[in-house]
Write a protein that holds these residues in place. Sequence first.
Motif, PDB file in Angstrom:
ATOM      1  N   THR A 132       0.831  -1.208   0.000  1.00  0.00           N
ATOM      2  CA  THR A 132       0.000   0.000   0.000  1.00  0.00           C
ATOM      3  C   THR A 132       0.864   1.256   0.000  1.00  0.00           C
ATOM      4  O   THR A 132       0.621   2.194  -0.730  1.00  0.00           O
ATOM      5  CB  THR A 132      -0.939   0.006   1.223  1.00  0.00           C
ATOM      6  OG1 THR A 132      -0.165  -0.352   2.363  1.00  0.00           O
ATOM      7  CG2 THR A 132      -2.067  -0.987   1.043  1.00  0.00           C
ATOM      8  N   GLN A 133       1.899   1.263   0.819  1.00  0.00           N
ATOM      9  CA  GLN A 133       2.761   2.444   0.889  1.00  0.00           C
ATOM     10  C   GLN A 133       4.199   1.960   0.972  1.00  0.00           C
ATOM     11  O   GLN A 133       4.613   1.387   1.967  1.00  0.00           O
ATOM     12  CB  GLN A 133       2.418   3.256   2.143  1.00  0.00           C
ATOM     13  CG  GLN A 133       3.233   4.523   2.248  1.00  0.00           C
ATOM     14  CD  GLN A 133       2.374   5.744   2.040  1.00  0.00           C
ATOM     15  OE1 GLN A 133       1.268   5.819   2.531  1.00  0.00           O
ATOM     16  NE2 GLN A 133       2.861   6.698   1.304  1.00  0.00           N
ATOM     17  N   SER A 134       4.959   2.195  -0.088  1.00  0.00           N
ATOM     18  CA  SER A 134       6.342   1.720  -0.082  1.00  0.00           C
ATOM     19  C   SER A 134       7.214   2.621   0.785  1.00  0.00           C
ATOM     20  O   SER A 134       7.002   3.832   0.860  1.00  0.00           O
ATOM     21  CB  SER A 134       6.892   1.719  -1.502  1.00  0.00           C
ATOM     22  OG  SER A 134       8.255   1.372  -1.480  1.00  0.00           O
ATOM     23  N   THR A 135       8.197   2.009   1.459  1.00  0.00           N
ATOM     24  CA  THR A 135       9.141   2.798   2.265  1.00  0.00           C
ATOM     25  C   THR A 135      10.462   2.982   1.525  1.00  0.00           C
ATOM     26  O   THR A 135      11.364   3.645   2.016  1.00  0.00           O
ATOM     27  CB  THR A 135       9.406   2.101   3.615  1.00  0.00           C
ATOM     28  OG1 THR A 135       9.618   0.707   3.368  1.00  0.00           O
ATOM     29  CG2 THR A 135       8.232   2.271   4.562  1.00  0.00           C
ATOM     30  N   ILE A 136      10.581   2.368   0.332  1.00  0.00           N
ATOM     31  CA  ILE A 136      11.812   2.534  -0.452  1.00  0.00           C
ATOM     32  C   ILE A 136      11.740   3.872  -1.185  1.00  0.00           C
ATOM     33  O   ILE A 136      10.736   4.208  -1.793  1.00  0.00           O
ATOM     34  CB  ILE A 136      11.971   1.392  -1.476  1.00  0.00           C
ATOM     35  CG1 ILE A 136      12.032   0.039  -0.765  1.00  0.00           C
ATOM     36  CG2 ILE A 136      13.215   1.597  -2.339  1.00  0.00           C
ATOM     37  CD1 ILE A 136      12.043  -1.147  -1.699  1.00  0.00           C
ATOM     38  N   SER A 137      12.830   4.608  -1.133  1.00  0.00           N
ATOM     39  CA  SER A 137      12.874   5.912  -1.814  1.00  0.00           C
ATOM     40  C   SER A 137      12.842   5.716  -3.326  1.00  0.00           C
ATOM     41  O   SER A 137      13.371   4.732  -3.850  1.00  0.00           O
ATOM     42  CB  SER A 137      14.155   6.633  -1.387  1.00  0.00           C
ATOM     43  OG  SER A 137      14.368   7.751  -2.194  1.00  0.00           O
ATOM     44  N   ARG A 138      12.239   6.673  -4.027  1.00  0.00           N
ATOM     45  CA  ARG A 138      12.180   6.586  -5.493  1.00  0.00           C
ATOM     46  C   ARG A 138      13.591   6.640  -6.094  1.00  0.00           C
ATOM     47  O   ARG A 138      13.911   5.973  -7.056  1.00  0.00           O
ATOM     48  CB  ARG A 138      11.313   7.713  -6.057  1.00  0.00           C
ATOM     49  CG  ARG A 138       9.843   7.530  -5.693  1.00  0.00           C
ATOM     50  CD  ARG A 138       8.990   8.737  -6.026  1.00  0.00           C
ATOM     51  NE  ARG A 138       9.042   9.068  -7.436  1.00  0.00           N
ATOM     52  CZ  ARG A 138       9.542  10.210  -7.916  1.00  0.00           C
ATOM     53  NH1 ARG A 138      10.020  11.128  -7.098  1.00  0.00           N
ATOM     54  NH2 ARG A 138       9.550  10.445  -9.206  1.00  0.00           N
TER      55      ARG A 138
END
Length: 420
Positions: A132-138
């Motif tokens: 749902t919400q990624s914690t990896i930076s773009r």
Amino acid sequence: MFSPSQEEHCAPNKEPVKYGELVVLGYNGSLPNGDRGRRKSRFALYKRPKANGVKPSTVHVISTPQASKAISCKGQHSISYTLSRNQTVVVEYTHDKDTDMFQVGRSTESPIDFVVTDTISGSQNNDETQITQSTISRFACRIVCDRSPPYTARIFAAGFDSSKNIFLGEKAAKWKNPDGHMDGLTTNGVLVMHPKGGFTEESKPGVWREISVCGDVYTLRETRSAQQRGKLVENETNVLQDGSLIDLCGATLLWRTADGLFHTPTQKHIEALRQEINAARPQCPVGLNTLAFPSINRKDVVEEKQPWAYLSCGHVHGYHNWGHRSDTEANERECPMCRTVGPYVPLWLGCEAGFYVDAGPPTHAFTPCGHVCSEKSAKYWSQIPLPHGTHAFHAACPFCATQLSGEHNCIKLIFQGPID
């Protein structure tokens, strides 16, 4: 033991020069839906035809957003550190003919060489399990490799975006170093752990550190995205070594050097070990039927001859339906050989060769997932604490990212040979 193609790639005097490979932990040789383009479970870094590295040059202190924008629109790489609404420090970067830069992140934009998404433990990572919400930076990190021997690779937090900029906003942790240069940390940070003694069966886990935007090494923050940076670790560097782990808060990557890979078993070697185990015709001690590890390209479907094991004792059986006890959990069974009660799971061969620290036979299984690899590899990964969430660490199976459990996190398997 090594295929000719591997020797070609790894021999130091032949083109193309391979700097190393990044292997994502939690995948057994490929992504569940197949490797596609820049999104795959393993990424090789080769010397580029033309250098694309950059190095810091001019520093501007700017008081208006317009002036900051004017600099960032010049088409040059730059890092902007927003100190307040009316003060920004912009560091311009200029071409560096001696290095190649590779960028890693969640973004699919063109500056990213290797697209990484959140690893879901247990490899249940298919289209239905959307994060749902990624914690990896773009634009998570960049790896800069020297174009001349020994081809040193260094890691830096944050990557340049499509406008060739890195922006550290007001809320990001940033500071001016005593020598005057600016530095900062990304929101969830880039953590690195170098094993002590390289990537061998003798290695021991190192200490997890955080890498700054300029490549300095810091102790970990109190929590992953805390405002306050850790302490500078002056005697450690951002140079990657064989077996270094890079954590992007949602996915962990293993760095293997070209030389390290040269001494690692290949996929063909693992396939030969599988055939060797099957040729010995291991049997179910109860049903007396012959067991066989399925071929590497059928590593997701439980087959009729698949070996199963009791993970408390290590006895290997074929699948059977007895041994349930009313006083235990659903997956707990009583081993008919020694009466030990514990999880009863199918065994899967670990197929990602990059995770093996040696070329030993597959004799040990991780608990509770049942992935099988060499004894030294199993013991190595069983002792490595991997970041989990925002401030926890635990050992995990490198082939599926399942958190390990049990007395030693892995178990020696006891196969029964054919009776005839």
